[in-house]
Design an enzyme around this catalytic site. Structure first.
Site, short mmCIF file in Angstrom:
data_model
loop_
_atom_site.label_atom_id
_atom_site.label_comp_id
_atom_site.label_asym_id
_atom_site.label_seq_id
_atom_site.Cartn_x
_atom_site.Cartn_y
_atom_site.Cartn_z
N SER A 185 0.78 -1.23 0.00
CA SER A 185 0.00 0.00 0.00
C SER A 185 0.81 1.28 0.00
CB SER A 185 -0.93 0.01 1.21
OG SER A 185 -1.84 -1.06 1.10
N THR A 186 2.03 1.23 0.53
CA THR A 186 2.81 2.46 0.63
C THR A 186 4.25 2.22 0.21
OG1 THR A 186 3.51 2.08 2.91
CG2 THR A 186 1.43 3.24 2.59
#
Length: 182
Positions: free
Chosen positions: A9-10
């Site tokens: 996600s990041t």
């Protein structure tokens, strides 16, 4: 041919574990992405699906790496099926779209992924509330300190133009204009 898709996600998260698992499972090419699963706009996933031919397999380490809600999961799996390919998840070995039973499992897993997304959102919101209570400031840092803001307002009151004051403090004229509006 077996294609892999890995997603975190990041940018602070690492794809290494997923890449190792997919490589060990026999993936010839692995498409990787560092983008939230909550969004359907994932260019590398589209490339992976676009590369699929009849008889190919798209493999992920877990279904939540593919989608975080039922609708997206079903849309992705439909696109894989339309390409004549299959889908497999390493974490959920019963999920293999070449069997008819898998569609039921996939729907259930999609719902579970959606619930997990809701839990993540709830935990993040709770974390923000706790951080605010501790005095953590969110958002962008102010361009001018409180002292600079007061000085800028004094200069404006003395007759300097917004453009002059902005140049003096090395900020945009819009920053000075917003300062006046407060």
């Amino acid at each position: 041919m077996i294609y892999g898709y890995a997603r975190v996600s990041t940018n602070s998260q690492d794809l290494a574990q997923q890449l190792a698992q997919l490589t060990a499972a026999g993936c010839v090419k692995i498409y990787r992405e560092k983008i939230s699963g909550a969004t359907a706009e994932r260019p590398q996933l589209k490339r992976a699906i676009g590369a699929l031919d009849e008889g190919d397999v798209l493999m992920v380490t877990a279904t939540d790496r593919l989608a975080r809600n039922t609708r997206d999961l079903l849309n992705i799996l439909h696109a894989v099926k339309e390409a004549g390919a299959g889908f497999r998840s390493l974490a959920e070995p019963m999920v293999d779209t070449t069997s008819q039973f898998a569609e039921v499992i996939i729907a259930v897993l999609g719902i579970a992924a959606s619930w997990e997304r809701e839990r993540i959102t709830e935990r993040t919101a709770a974390g923000r509330v706790q951080a605010r209570a501790r005095g953590v400031k969110f958002g962008r840092k102010l361009a001018l300190t409180a002292h600079q803001q007061a000085e800028a307002l004094d200069r404006l009151a003395a007759g300097d133009t917004q453009r002059t004051v902005a140049a003096l403090f090395n900020v945009s004229q819009a920053t000075i204009s917003r300062l006046i509006g407060r």
